[in-house]
Design a protein around this motif. Structure first.
Motif, PDB file in Angstrom:
ATOM      1  N   ASN A  96      46.520  58.099  22.024  1.00  0.00           N
ATOM      2  CA  ASN A  96      45.648  59.079  21.355  1.00  0.00           C
ATOM      3  C   ASN A  96      44.231  58.535  21.204  1.00  0.00           C
ATOM      4  O   ASN A  96      43.256  59.250  21.417  1.00  0.00           O
ATOM      5  N   GLU A  97      44.127  57.256  20.831  1.00  0.00           N
ATOM      6  CA  GLU A  97      42.806  56.647  20.659  1.00  0.00           C
ATOM      7  C   GLU A  97      42.092  56.501  22.005  1.00  0.00           C
ATOM      8  O   GLU A  97      40.881  56.697  22.095  1.00  0.00           O
ATOM      9  N   ILE A  98      42.854  56.155  23.055  1.00  0.00           N
ATOM     10  CA  ILE A  98      42.269  56.048  24.395  1.00  0.00           C
ATOM     11  C   ILE A  98      41.731  57.411  24.823  1.00  0.00           C
ATOM     12  O   ILE A  98      40.604  57.510  25.318  1.00  0.00           O
ATOM     13  N   ALA A  99      42.538  58.448  24.620  1.00  0.00           N
ATOM     14  CA  ALA A  99      42.128  59.809  24.990  1.00  0.00           C
ATOM     15  C   ALA A  99      40.850  60.204  24.251  1.00  0.00           C
ATOM     16  O   ALA A  99      39.916  60.745  24.867  1.00  0.00           O
ATOM     17  N   ALA A 100      40.788  59.910  22.967  1.00  0.00           N
ATOM     18  CA  ALA A 100      39.599  60.261  22.187  1.00  0.00           C
ATOM     19  C   ALA A 100      38.385  59.448  22.637  1.00  0.00           C
ATOM     20  O   ALA A 100      37.278  59.982  22.765  1.00  0.00           O
ATOM     21  N   THR A 101      38.584  58.172  22.895  1.00  0.00           N
ATOM     22  CA  THR A 101      37.486  57.293  23.315  1.00  0.00           C
ATOM     23  C   THR A 101      36.902  57.733  24.651  1.00  0.00           C
ATOM     24  O   THR A 101      35.681  57.741  24.833  1.00  0.00           O
ATOM     25  N   LEU A 102      37.788  58.104  25.594  1.00  0.00           N
ATOM     26  CA  LEU A 102      37.332  58.433  26.950  1.00  0.00           C
ATOM     27  C   LEU A 102      37.173  59.938  27.184  1.00  0.00           C
ATOM     28  O   LEU A 102      36.862  60.357  28.303  1.00  0.00           O
ATOM     29  N   ASN A 103      37.437  60.727  26.138  1.00  0.00           N
ATOM     30  CA  ASN A 103      37.269  62.175  26.219  1.00  0.00           C
ATOM     31  C   ASN A 103      38.121  62.784  27.342  1.00  0.00           C
ATOM     32  O   ASN A 103      37.629  63.543  28.175  1.00  0.00           O
ATOM     33  N   VAL A 104      39.412  62.393  27.335  1.00  0.00           N
ATOM     34  CA  VAL A 104      40.385  62.956  28.277  1.00  0.00           C
ATOM     35  C   VAL A 104      41.625  63.350  27.473  1.00  0.00           C
ATOM     36  O   VAL A 104      41.766  62.980  26.311  1.00  0.00           O
ATOM     37  N   SER A 105      42.525  64.067  28.107  1.00  0.00           N
ATOM     38  CA  SER A 105      43.740  64.480  27.390  1.00  0.00           C
ATOM     39  C   SER A 105      44.726  63.308  27.299  1.00  0.00           C
ATOM     40  O   SER A 105      44.697  62.376  28.112  1.00  0.00           O
ATOM     41  N   VAL A 106      45.604  63.396  26.323  1.00  0.00           N
ATOM     42  CA  VAL A 106      46.630  62.365  26.140  1.00  0.00           C
ATOM     43  C   VAL A 106      47.553  62.337  27.359  1.00  0.00           C
ATOM     44  O   VAL A 106      47.974  61.262  27.802  1.00  0.00           O
ATOM     45  N   ASN A 107      47.837  63.523  27.934  1.00  0.00           N
ATOM     46  CA  ASN A 107      48.686  63.570  29.127  1.00  0.00           C
ATOM     47  C   ASN A 107      48.025  62.864  30.306  1.00  0.00           C
ATOM     48  O   ASN A 107      48.701  62.216  31.099  1.00  0.00           O
ATOM     49  N   THR A 108      46.712  62.991  30.417  1.00  0.00           N
ATOM     50  CA  THR A 108      45.989  62.279  31.483  1.00  0.00           C
ATOM     51  C   THR A 108      46.134  60.779  31.272  1.00  0.00           C
ATOM     52  O   THR A 108      46.392  60.026  32.220  1.00  0.00           O
ATOM     53  N   VAL A 109      45.989  60.334  30.045  1.00  0.00           N
ATOM     54  CA  VAL A 109      46.138  58.912  29.731  1.00  0.00           C
ATOM     55  C   VAL A 109      47.533  58.438  30.121  1.00  0.00           C
ATOM     56  O   VAL A 109      47.687  57.419  30.801  1.00  0.00           O
ATOM     57  N   LYS A 110      48.545  59.187  29.704  1.00  0.00           N
ATOM     58  CA  LYS A 110      49.931  58.798  30.006  1.00  0.00           C
ATOM     59  C   LYS A 110      50.171  58.725  31.513  1.00  0.00           C
ATOM     60  O   LYS A 110      50.773  57.774  32.008  1.00  0.00           O
TER      61      LYS A 110
END
Length: 184
Positions: A138-152
Protein backbone atom coordinates in the motif's frame (compact mmCIF):
# COMPACT_ATOMS: atom_id res chain seq x y z
CA UNK A 1 50.39 -13.50 -17.59
CA UNK A 2 47.96 -11.01 -19.10
CA UNK A 3 46.45 -8.64 -16.59
CA UNK A 4 42.72 -8.02 -16.59
CA UNK A 5 43.18 -4.47 -15.25
CA UNK A 6 45.87 -2.89 -17.44
CA UNK A 7 43.30 -1.38 -19.78
CA UNK A 8 42.15 1.97 -18.35
CA UNK A 9 38.48 1.22 -19.04
CA UNK A 10 38.71 -2.22 -17.38
CA UNK A 11 40.19 -0.69 -14.23
CA UNK A 12 37.57 2.08 -14.21
CA UNK A 13 34.81 -0.52 -14.56
CA UNK A 14 36.29 -2.60 -11.73
CA UNK A 15 36.58 0.52 -9.56
CA UNK A 16 32.97 1.55 -10.19
CA UNK A 17 31.69 -1.96 -9.48
CA UNK A 18 33.62 -2.62 -6.27
CA UNK A 19 34.26 0.78 -4.65
CA UNK A 20 30.94 0.91 -2.77
CA UNK A 21 31.09 -2.65 -1.34
CA UNK A 22 34.71 -2.16 -0.24
CA UNK A 23 33.79 1.24 1.24
CA UNK A 24 30.91 -0.30 3.23
CA UNK A 25 33.27 -3.03 4.37
CA UNK A 26 35.88 -0.54 5.63
CA UNK A 27 33.18 1.57 7.25
CA UNK A 28 32.21 -1.42 9.39
CA UNK A 29 35.80 -1.67 10.61
CA UNK A 30 36.42 2.02 11.24
CA UNK A 31 32.96 3.27 12.15
CA UNK A 32 33.86 6.53 10.41
CA UNK A 33 32.63 7.36 6.92
CA UNK A 34 35.41 9.82 6.00
CA UNK A 35 38.19 7.52 7.20
CA UNK A 36 36.57 4.54 5.47
CA UNK A 37 36.41 6.55 2.24
CA UNK A 38 40.12 7.43 2.48
CA UNK A 39 41.10 3.85 3.29
CA UNK A 40 39.03 2.54 0.39
CA UNK A 41 40.73 5.00 -1.97
CA UNK A 42 44.14 3.92 -0.62
CA UNK A 43 43.26 0.26 -1.20
CA UNK A 44 42.32 1.01 -4.81
CA UNK A 45 45.51 3.03 -5.30
CA UNK A 46 47.53 0.03 -4.10
CA UNK A 47 45.55 -2.16 -6.48
CA UNK A 48 46.21 0.27 -9.31
CA UNK A 49 49.93 0.22 -8.58
CA UNK A 50 49.94 -3.59 -8.80
CA UNK A 51 47.25 -3.93 -11.48
CA UNK A 52 49.56 -5.81 -13.84
CA UNK A 53 49.78 -8.72 -11.37
CA UNK A 54 46.16 -9.81 -11.66
CA UNK A 55 45.20 -12.26 -14.37
CA UNK A 56 41.65 -12.77 -13.04
CA UNK A 57 39.17 -10.40 -11.43
CA UNK A 58 38.78 -12.61 -8.34
CA UNK A 59 42.45 -12.10 -7.42
CA UNK A 60 42.08 -8.33 -7.77
CA UNK A 61 38.90 -8.39 -5.69
CA UNK A 62 40.59 -10.44 -2.94
CA UNK A 63 43.58 -8.11 -3.00
CA UNK A 64 41.51 -4.96 -2.58
CA UNK A 65 39.44 -6.41 0.29
CA UNK A 66 42.49 -7.74 2.13
CA UNK A 67 44.38 -4.49 1.56
CA UNK A 68 41.40 -2.50 2.86
CA UNK A 69 41.18 -4.70 5.95
CA UNK A 70 44.89 -4.35 6.65
CA UNK A 71 44.71 -0.57 6.21
CA UNK A 72 41.77 -0.46 8.62
CA UNK A 73 43.64 -2.47 11.22
CA UNK A 74 46.71 -0.27 10.79
CA UNK A 75 44.55 2.80 11.25
CA UNK A 76 42.97 1.43 14.41
CA UNK A 77 46.39 0.58 15.86
CA UNK A 78 47.73 3.99 14.92
CA UNK A 79 44.96 5.70 16.87
CA UNK A 80 45.83 3.58 19.91
CA UNK A 81 42.25 2.65 20.59
CA UNK A 82 42.96 -1.03 20.97
CA UNK A 83 41.17 -1.22 24.33
CA UNK A 84 37.98 0.32 22.96
CA UNK A 85 38.36 -1.74 19.82
CA UNK A 86 38.78 -4.92 21.86
CA UNK A 87 35.45 -4.25 23.59
CA UNK A 88 33.55 -3.72 20.35
CA UNK A 89 35.39 -6.17 18.13
CA UNK A 90 36.74 -9.63 18.95
CA UNK A 91 40.51 -9.86 19.31
CA UNK A 92 40.53 -13.60 18.75
CA UNK A 93 42.02 -14.20 15.31
CA UNK A 94 39.46 -16.85 14.36
CA UNK A 95 36.59 -14.51 15.28
CA UNK A 96 38.18 -11.66 13.31
CA UNK A 97 38.60 -13.94 10.30
CA UNK A 98 34.96 -15.01 10.59
CA UNK A 99 33.84 -11.35 10.74
CA UNK A 100 36.05 -10.61 7.73
CA UNK A 101 34.50 -13.42 5.72
CA UNK A 102 30.93 -12.64 6.75
CA UNK A 103 31.30 -8.96 5.93
CA UNK A 104 32.77 -9.66 2.47
CA UNK A 105 30.01 -12.18 1.79
CA UNK A 106 27.36 -9.68 2.92
CA UNK A 107 28.76 -6.82 0.81
CA UNK A 108 29.18 -9.05 -2.25
CA UNK A 109 25.65 -10.40 -1.85
CA UNK A 110 24.29 -6.85 -1.72
CA UNK A 111 26.33 -5.87 -4.77
CA UNK A 112 25.06 -8.88 -6.74
CA UNK A 113 21.46 -8.25 -5.64
CA UNK A 114 21.52 -4.56 -6.59
CA UNK A 115 23.23 -5.40 -9.88
CA UNK A 116 20.35 -7.79 -10.68
CA UNK A 117 17.75 -5.22 -9.57
CA UNK A 118 19.35 -2.60 -11.84
CA UNK A 119 18.57 -4.85 -14.83
CA UNK A 120 14.82 -4.80 -14.13
CA UNK A 121 12.50 -2.50 -16.10
CA UNK A 122 12.40 1.02 -14.56
CA UNK A 123 8.97 0.87 -12.87
CA UNK A 124 9.58 -2.67 -11.56
CA UNK A 125 13.03 -1.66 -10.30
CA UNK A 126 11.54 1.34 -8.48
CA UNK A 127 8.89 -0.84 -6.82
CA UNK A 128 11.51 -3.31 -5.59
CA UNK A 129 13.80 -0.55 -4.32
CA UNK A 130 11.00 1.21 -2.45
CA UNK A 131 9.99 -2.18 -1.01
CA UNK A 132 13.56 -2.74 0.18
CA UNK A 133 13.21 0.48 2.17
CA UNK A 134 10.63 -1.36 4.29
CA UNK A 135 7.41 -0.12 2.73
CA UNK A 136 4.46 -2.47 2.28
CA UNK A 137 2.47 -2.77 -0.96
CA UNK A 138 0.00 0.00 0.00
CA UNK A 139 2.82 2.40 0.87
CA UNK A 140 4.69 1.53 -2.35
CA UNK A 141 1.53 2.17 -4.37
CA UNK A 142 0.99 5.53 -2.67
CA UNK A 143 4.65 6.54 -3.04
CA UNK A 144 4.80 5.68 -6.75
CA UNK A 145 1.22 6.68 -7.57
CA UNK A 146 0.23 3.26 -8.94
CA UNK A 147 -2.42 0.75 -7.93
CA UNK A 148 -1.76 -1.90 -5.29
CA UNK A 149 -2.52 -4.57 -7.91
CA UNK A 150 0.18 -3.11 -10.16
CA UNK A 151 2.63 -3.29 -7.26
CA UNK A 152 1.69 -6.91 -6.53
CA UNK A 153 1.94 -7.96 -10.18
CA UNK A 154 5.26 -6.22 -10.81
CA UNK A 155 6.73 -7.54 -7.55
CA UNK A 156 5.68 -11.09 -8.45
CA UNK A 157 7.27 -10.77 -11.90
CA UNK A 158 10.39 -9.14 -10.46
CA UNK A 159 10.87 -11.89 -7.87
CA UNK A 160 10.64 -14.51 -10.61
CA UNK A 161 13.24 -12.70 -12.75
CA UNK A 162 15.51 -12.11 -9.74
CA UNK A 163 15.30 -15.75 -8.66
CA UNK A 164 16.31 -16.84 -12.16
CA UNK A 165 19.14 -14.33 -12.52
CA UNK A 166 20.49 -14.96 -9.01
CA UNK A 167 20.23 -18.73 -9.27
CA UNK A 168 23.72 -18.98 -10.77
CA UNK A 169 25.19 -17.35 -7.65
CA UNK A 170 23.90 -20.05 -5.28
CA UNK A 171 26.69 -22.49 -6.14
CA UNK A 172 29.27 -19.71 -5.91
CA UNK A 173 28.05 -18.66 -2.48
CA UNK A 174 28.00 -22.22 -1.14
CA UNK A 175 31.50 -22.90 -2.47
CA UNK A 176 32.75 -19.63 -0.96
CA UNK A 177 31.25 -20.46 2.43
CA UNK A 178 32.65 -23.99 2.49
CA UNK A 179 36.11 -22.89 1.34
CA UNK A 180 36.31 -20.00 3.79
CA UNK A 181 35.14 -22.03 6.79
CA UNK A 182 37.85 -24.59 6.07
CA UNK A 183 40.50 -21.84 5.91
CA UNK A 184 39.49 -20.22 9.20
Amino acid sequence: MASVLTNRQDFKSFFEKYFEPVFQFTRKYTGDEAIAHDITQDAFIKLYEKRENFDVIEKAKSFVYITARNLCLDHLKHLKIEHEYARSFPLDEAEEQQFFFEEITYQETLRILYEAIDKLPPQTREIILVGLDGKDNNEIAATLNVSVNTVKTLKKNAYKVLRESLNSYKAWLLLTILTSERDI
